[in-house]
Design a protein around this motif. Structure first.
Motif, mmCIF file in Angstrom:
data_model
loop_
_atom_site.group_PDB
_atom_site.id
_atom_site.type_symbol
_atom_site.label_atom_id
_atom_site.label_comp_id
_atom_site.label_asym_id
_atom_site.label_seq_id
_atom_site.Cartn_x
_atom_site.Cartn_y
_atom_site.Cartn_z
ATOM 1 N N LEU A 52 42.626 54.398 37.785
ATOM 2 C CA LEU A 52 43.885 53.518 38.175
ATOM 3 C C LEU A 52 43.449 52.051 37.246
ATOM 4 O O LEU A 52 44.556 51.661 36.828
ATOM 5 N N LEU A 53 42.494 51.592 37.560
ATOM 6 C CA LEU A 53 42.236 50.102 37.252
ATOM 7 C C LEU A 53 42.152 49.839 35.775
ATOM 8 O O LEU A 53 42.508 48.948 35.128
ATOM 9 N N GLU A 54 41.937 51.106 35.047
ATOM 10 C CA GLU A 54 41.754 50.917 33.643
ATOM 11 C C GLU A 54 43.096 51.086 32.821
ATOM 12 O O GLU A 54 43.162 50.799 31.535
ATOM 13 N N LEU A 77 49.884 53.621 48.336
ATOM 14 C CA LEU A 77 48.906 53.477 47.356
ATOM 15 C C LEU A 77 48.883 51.863 47.388
ATOM 16 O O LEU A 77 47.437 51.470 47.052
ATOM 17 N N GLY A 78 49.861 51.202 47.286
ATOM 18 C CA GLY A 78 49.555 49.636 47.443
ATOM 19 C C GLY A 78 48.696 49.158 48.542
ATOM 20 O O GLY A 78 47.935 48.076 48.287
ATOM 21 N N GLN A 79 48.841 49.777 49.908
ATOM 22 C CA GLN A 79 48.122 49.379 50.865
ATOM 23 C C GLN A 79 46.767 49.548 50.757
ATOM 24 O O GLN A 79 45.847 49.118 50.859
ATOM 25 N N LEU A 80 46.426 50.827 50.192
ATOM 26 C CA LEU A 80 45.002 51.363 49.815
ATOM 27 C C LEU A 80 44.531 50.291 48.762
ATOM 28 O O LEU A 80 43.176 49.799 49.024
ATOM 29 N N LEU A 81 45.090 50.215 47.641
ATOM 30 C CA LEU A 81 44.544 48.994 46.579
ATOM 31 C C LEU A 81 44.263 47.740 47.321
ATOM 32 O O LEU A 81 43.326 47.090 47.118
ATOM 33 N N TYR A 82 45.340 47.166 48.144
ATOM 34 C CA TYR A 82 45.049 45.912 48.737
ATOM 35 C C TYR A 82 44.016 45.800 49.567
ATOM 36 O O TYR A 82 43.009 44.980 49.734
ATOM 37 N N LEU A 83 43.730 46.915 50.517
ATOM 38 C CA LEU A 83 42.615 47.093 51.352
ATOM 39 C C LEU A 83 41.473 47.061 50.572
ATOM 40 O O LEU A 83 40.388 46.516 51.100
ATOM 41 N N THR A 94 39.003 42.875 41.352
ATOM 42 C CA THR A 94 39.968 42.558 42.099
ATOM 43 C C THR A 94 41.208 42.113 41.454
ATOM 44 O O THR A 94 42.348 42.389 42.014
ATOM 45 N N LEU A 95 41.265 41.253 40.359
ATOM 46 C CA LEU A 95 42.237 41.001 39.580
ATOM 47 C C LEU A 95 43.187 42.044 39.225
ATOM 48 O O LEU A 95 44.370 42.048 39.401
ATOM 49 N N LEU A 96 42.399 42.995 38.530
ATOM 50 C CA LEU A 96 43.125 44.277 38.269
ATOM 51 C C LEU A 96 44.023 45.105 39.310
ATOM 52 O O LEU A 96 44.901 45.532 39.362
ATOM 53 N N VAL A 101 48.892 46.320 42.837
ATOM 54 C CA VAL A 101 49.583 46.156 44.060
ATOM 55 C C VAL A 101 50.878 45.266 43.710
ATOM 56 O O VAL A 101 51.807 45.780 44.345
ATOM 57 N N LEU A 102 50.941 44.066 42.786
ATOM 58 C CA LEU A 102 52.228 43.547 42.729
ATOM 59 C C LEU A 102 53.068 44.420 41.868
ATOM 60 O O LEU A 102 54.526 44.313 42.065
ATOM 61 N N ILE A 103 52.727 45.158 41.056
ATOM 62 C CA ILE A 103 53.654 46.046 40.200
ATOM 63 C C ILE A 103 54.513 47.108 41.402
ATOM 64 O O ILE A 103 55.476 47.389 41.200
ATOM 65 N N ILE A 104 53.374 47.502 42.416
ATOM 66 C CA ILE A 104 53.901 48.489 43.549
ATOM 67 C C ILE A 104 55.037 47.822 44.278
ATOM 68 O O ILE A 104 56.119 48.175 44.600
ATOM 69 N N PHE A 105 54.628 46.599 44.588
ATOM 70 C CA PHE A 105 55.714 45.866 45.307
ATOM 71 C C PHE A 105 57.119 45.580 44.658
ATOM 72 O O PHE A 105 58.218 45.743 45.414
ATOM 73 N N ASP A 106 56.692 45.173 43.493
ATOM 74 C CA ASP A 106 57.925 45.132 42.500
ATOM 75 C C ASP A 106 58.915 46.376 42.535
ATOM 76 O O ASP A 106 60.182 46.551 42.616
ATOM 77 N N LEU A 107 58.080 47.492 42.269
ATOM 78 C CA LEU A 107 58.894 48.918 41.963
ATOM 79 C C LEU A 107 59.573 49.176 43.446
ATOM 80 O O LEU A 107 60.628 49.712 43.230
ATOM 81 N N LEU A 108 58.839 49.029 44.651
ATOM 82 C CA LEU A 108 59.466 49.124 45.632
ATOM 83 C C LEU A 108 60.836 48.406 46.200
ATOM 84 O O LEU A 108 61.493 48.816 46.570
#
Length: 135
Positions: A52-54, A77-83, A94-96, A101-108
């Motif tokens: 995912l990160l790559e 998925l966003g919650q898992l990445l945030y955690l 962390t930055l990746l 997470v921000l992409i997921i929040f935007d999509l939601l």
């Protein structure tokens, strides 16, 4: 009816996994946390954390759209990445993760018209962290 039951079962399963991950993180069991994270990502999303990160931001967004996950599964998925990122440390991984997470929040918000106070607070915390550590 069947689809609704299936989605509810998936949500319950992911909720239990997230609770287990939080417990492992709180107990400082890093190896178990990492193993369960990667197992969950593999079983539920067909990938692992490194995979995912790559992905570039564009490829990550495209993958989410192509897989046609439910809003709940995307949120999980966003919650898992945030955690995974907590506690936040200023490093490339962390930055990746936070970018994803921000992409997921935007999509939601944009595609599924779904917001929560929890995600809004997390988004604000991410912005503060990034502004403090990367600009």
């Amino acid at each position: 009816m069947f689809k609704k039951d299936y989605i509810l079962n998936e949500l319950e399963k992911l909720s239990l996994i997230m609770a287990r991950l939080m417990g492992l993180k709180e107990a400082g069991k890093t190896d178990e946390f990492t193993h369960l994270t990667n197992t969950t990502l593999h079983d539920e999303y067909g990938t692992d954390l490194a995979g995912l990160l790559e992905l570039t931001s564009e490829d990550f967004t495209l993958r989410l759209e192509e897989e046609n996950y439910s809003a709940d599964k995307i949120d999980a998925l966003g919650q898992l990445l945030y955690l995974h990122c907590e506690p936040f440390n200023a490093n490339p991984e962390t930055l990746l993760s936070l970018q994803k997470v921000l992409i997921i929040f935007d999509l939601l918000e944009q595609k599924h018209h779904r917001q929560s106070f929890e995600n809004i607070n997390k988004r604000n915390f991410i912005y503060q962290f990034v502004n403090s550590n990367y600009e």
